[in-house]
Design an enzyme around this catalytic site. Structure first.
Site, PDB file in Angstrom:
ATOM      1  NE  ARG A  14      38.201  91.382  27.598  1.00 46.36           N
ATOM      2  CZ  ARG A  14      38.754  90.500  28.428  1.00 46.36           C
ATOM      3  NH1 ARG A  14      38.058  89.988  29.437  1.00 46.36           N
ATOM      4  NH2 ARG A  14      40.001  90.136  28.270  1.00 46.36           N
ATOM      5  CB  SER A 136      42.465  83.684  23.650  1.00 45.33           C
ATOM      6  OG  SER A 136      43.516  84.553  23.864  1.00 45.33           O
ATOM      7  CG  HIS A 291      67.061 108.196  49.493  1.00 41.31           C
ATOM      8  ND1 HIS A 291      66.368 107.336  48.690  1.00 41.31           N
ATOM      9  CD2 HIS A 291      67.687 107.422  50.408  1.00 41.31           C
ATOM     10  CE1 HIS A 291      66.562 106.092  49.100  1.00 41.31           C
ATOM     11  NE2 HIS A 291      67.350 106.117  50.154  1.00 41.31           N
TER      12      HIS A 291
HETATM   13  C1  HCA Z   1      37.767  86.700  30.554  1.00 44.54           C
HETATM   14  C2  HCA Z   1      38.984  85.867  30.393  1.00 44.54           C
HETATM   15  C3  HCA Z   1      40.223  86.537  29.871  1.00 44.54           C
HETATM   16  C4  HCA Z   1      40.344  86.412  28.371  1.00 44.54           C
HETATM   17  C5  HCA Z   1      41.672  86.744  27.787  1.00 44.54           C
HETATM   18  C6  HCA Z   1      41.796  86.492  26.309  1.00 44.54           C
HETATM   19  C7  HCA Z   1      41.369  85.806  30.576  1.00 44.54           C
HETATM   20  O1  HCA Z   1      37.693  87.455  31.530  1.00 44.54           O
HETATM   21  O2  HCA Z   1      36.870  86.627  29.737  1.00 44.54           O
HETATM   22  O3  HCA Z   1      40.798  86.558  25.593  1.00 44.54           O
HETATM   23  O4  HCA Z   1      42.914  86.228  25.856  1.00 44.54           O
HETATM   24  O5  HCA Z   1      41.958  86.357  31.493  1.00 44.54           O
HETATM   25  O6  HCA Z   1      41.581  84.652  30.213  1.00 44.54           O
HETATM   26  O7  HCA Z   1      40.266  87.895  30.248  1.00 44.54           O
HETATM   27 CU    CU Z   2      41.553  88.413  31.798  1.00 50.43          CU
END
Ligand code: HCA
Ligand code: CU
Length: 378
Positions: A14, A136, A291
């Protein structure tokens, strides 16, 4: 009851898909998921099945593999995306919604009340279907604590399984992460997830700090790939926990780490970075005589890992102006040449003079030792 052990949420498929050099075919996704399963990650997060027809098909294929790792869809907090993910047959839904003023202004254009209302609605919907669900607050580390708390209070009340506090821009110090997680750990008896970007090089230590402050789930990706310069690398988190907190990682198959890095590098046609944990060519390469002399006596003198547990071996430099006599003597003896210590000292001196001009390969050094030996016999 909050889960006290470490759950690794691998987000290679992802967050990693957002990496500049990434494109995953279905076959690649299957192979990486199988390796992640063998390593033992608890969750495999995939791109929202609502993103594209192929993302949907792939989420379906991965969900049908029958893995122990839970296939998790990362979605926007809306019913359409969620329904498409449910159709794909995923095990878990990860919802996110921006909670920081800057993202609310320039990205989602939704205020905290709207976020809260939508998050509660979707949580109730998914819990009604008995799904595991996380919410989140995107950009948690630039969000107001009172805003986060309002949204989290509401989703916890609605029955959410886990809250996520991502450091979306990689801006946080460990101290801030400690305060954030400690605050919410005191407030709820619930699982908490951390996702840390690496813009300031703090992804690993922030993940470690989150874990020690009550996080139960940590996001990682293979070699840390993700948006911009990425997130917490799986290898980095393991390296950090290996010595001080082994109980968190006993259940993982550490030998698979190297396979994962190599497979990903092959799939994306990239080199493993020289600074990479464990799998970099030079991660256990020792050059200076001081080392190598000590390493020969005891590898622990300059190595903190039992590298055999990771399926790795070390390299001791022999063709460098910094070379040590012990390593030359060891090489000679391995070649079956039993010269005296003084003789090996002499060979070392001569090799040092030569390698002061340029580096020598192991083969060249071996040839030099053989010719020295032949000269002696005459
Ligand atoms: C993104 C944002 C995310 C989501 C992280 C999460 C981030 O790229 O869509 O869902 O907790 O870094 O906030 O990756
Ligand atoms: Cu992220």
């Amino acid at each position: 009851m909050a889960n006290k052990r470490l759950n690794i949420v691998d987000v290679t498929l992802r967050e990693g898909e957002q990496f500049a050099k990434a494109f995953f075919t279905t076959e690649m996704k299957i192979e990486l998921s199988s390796l992640l399963e063998e390593f033992g990650v608890e969750y495999i997060e995939v791109t929202s099945p609502a993103c594209s027809p192929q993302s949907f098909e792939d989420a379906k294929v991965l969900s049908n593999l029958g893995l122990k790792a839970k296939i998790t869809a990362h979605v926007r907090c809306n019913k359409e995306d969620i329904d498409i993910s449910l159709d794909a047959g995923v095990d878990v839904i990860h919802m996110m919604y921006a909670t920081s003023p800057i993202l609310q202004k320039y990205s989602t254009r939704k205020n905290i009340d709207q976020v809260m209302e939508q998050a509660v609605k979707m949580t109730e919907y998914l819990k009604g279907l008995n799904m595991e669900v996380r919410f989140s607050g995107e950009d948690s580390t630039r969000s107001r604590i009172e805003d986060l708390q309002r949204v989290f209070d509401a989703v916890v009340e609605a029955g959410i399984d886990r809250i996520g506090l991502p450091d979306t821009t990689g801006i946080a110090f460990p101290e801030q992460i400690r305060e954030l997680f400690t605050h919410f750990k005191k407030r709820y008896d619930i699982d908490m997830e951390f996702h840390g970007h690496n813009d300031t090089g703090c992804a690993v230590i922030n993940s470690y700090t989150a874990l020690k402050s009550g996080a139960t789930h940590i996001d990682t990706s293979v070699m840390g790939i993700g948006e911009r310069n990425g997130i917490t690398p799986l290898g980095g988190l393991i390296a950090r926990l290996y010595l001080s907190d082994r109980e968190y990682i006993n259940h993982y198959n550490l030998k698979k780490l190297i396979e994962l890095d190599r497979k990903l590098a092959e799939f994306l046609d990239i080199d493993i970075p020289f600074s990479n944990y464990f799998s970099s060519e030079n991660a256990f390469y020792h050059a200076a005589g001081i080392h190598t002399n000590a390493i020969i006596r005891n590898p622990k003198s300059y190595e903190i890992f039992d590298i055999e547990e990771f399926g790795l071996s070390r390299t001791l430099e022999v063709g460098h102006r910094l070379l040590g006599k012990n390593v030359i003597e060891m090489l000679g003896r391995e070649m079956g040449l039993n010269h005296s210590r003084e003789e090996y000292l002499q060979i070392t001196k001569e090799l040092k003079a030569l390698t002061d001009k340029r580096r020598y390969s192991v083969e060249e050094v071996k040839e030099y030792i053989i010719s020295w030996n032949n000269k002696m016999k005459k």
